[in-house]
Write a protein that holds these residues in place. Structure first.
Motif, short mmCIF file in Angstrom:
data_model
loop_
_atom_site.label_atom_id
_atom_site.label_comp_id
_atom_site.label_asym_id
_atom_site.label_seq_id
_atom_site.Cartn_x
_atom_site.Cartn_y
_atom_site.Cartn_z
N GLU A 34 37.47 31.37 58.24
CA GLU A 34 38.89 31.10 58.02
C GLU A 34 39.06 30.40 56.68
O GLU A 34 39.83 30.82 55.84
N SER A 35 38.30 29.31 56.52
CA SER A 35 38.40 28.56 55.26
C SER A 35 37.21 27.62 55.13
O SER A 35 36.51 27.35 56.10
N PHE A 36 36.98 27.17 53.91
CA PHE A 36 36.08 26.05 53.69
C PHE A 36 36.58 25.26 52.49
O PHE A 36 37.39 25.76 51.71
N LYS A 57 39.76 24.61 48.11
CA LYS A 57 39.83 25.14 49.47
C LYS A 57 39.95 26.65 49.40
O LYS A 57 40.91 27.18 48.86
N ASN A 132 33.17 21.01 53.96
CA ASN A 132 33.37 21.35 55.37
C ASN A 132 33.94 22.75 55.49
O ASN A 132 34.36 23.33 54.50
N GLY A 133 33.91 23.27 56.70
CA GLY A 133 34.48 24.58 56.95
C GLY A 133 33.42 25.62 57.30
O GLY A 133 32.32 25.29 57.75
N ASP A 134 33.80 26.88 57.06
CA ASP A 134 33.04 28.02 57.57
C ASP A 134 32.00 28.50 56.57
O ASP A 134 32.14 29.57 55.95
#
Length: 141
Positions: A34-36, A57, A132-134
């Motif tokens: 989705e996002s990082f 982002k 952080n994130g995917d």
């Protein structure tokens, strides 16, 4: 820094940022991202939140790479213009954030994608990287 890092990741940038200094993030995008986000911050305080010199982002639904800062709790003006979206699900990437006197220059896989002019003038105070994130991080430098 260590080679395999767990997300969310928070690490120290020795001596802080300065013109000519580069931060390298290598990783692999998750299969269904989705996002990082990758942020350079002034310390790692959560309360009050540390000032964010630059936050990148990547948003996969919109294929956007958003940039902003957050100083004394106030978010700045978001920037989103890019020539193309460089991240591909399940593929490796290399992000380099080069600190220059007036700005950060951001390269993805060796191609300069955009400039982000400094909103925090005390570059040496920018001493923390948060990710952080995917994604999976394979190398930091």
């Amino acid at each position: 820094m260590k080679s395999q890092s767990i997300v969310p990741f928070c690490g120290h940038i020795k001596g802080g940022m300065r013109p000519g200094k580069k931060v390298l993030v290598m990783g692999i995008v998750d299969l269904n991202p989705e996002s990082f986000a990758i942020s350079l911050t002034c310390g790692d305080s959560e309360d009050p939140p540390a000032d964010v010199a630059i936050e990148l982002k990547a948003v996969f639904t919109d294929r956007q790479l958003l940039r902003n800062s957050c100083i004394s709790g106030e978010r700045g003006e978001e920037q989103s213009a890019i020539p193309y979206f460089p991240f591909i699900p399940d593929q490796p990437f290399r992000v380099e954030i080069l600190c220059e006197h007036p700005r950060f220059r951001v390269f993805v896989d060796g191609h300069q994608l955009f400039d982000f002019y400094h909103r925090i003038q005390t570059l040496s105070a920018i001493d923390t990287i948060k990710i952080n994130g995917d994604l999976q991080i394979t190398k930091l430098g």
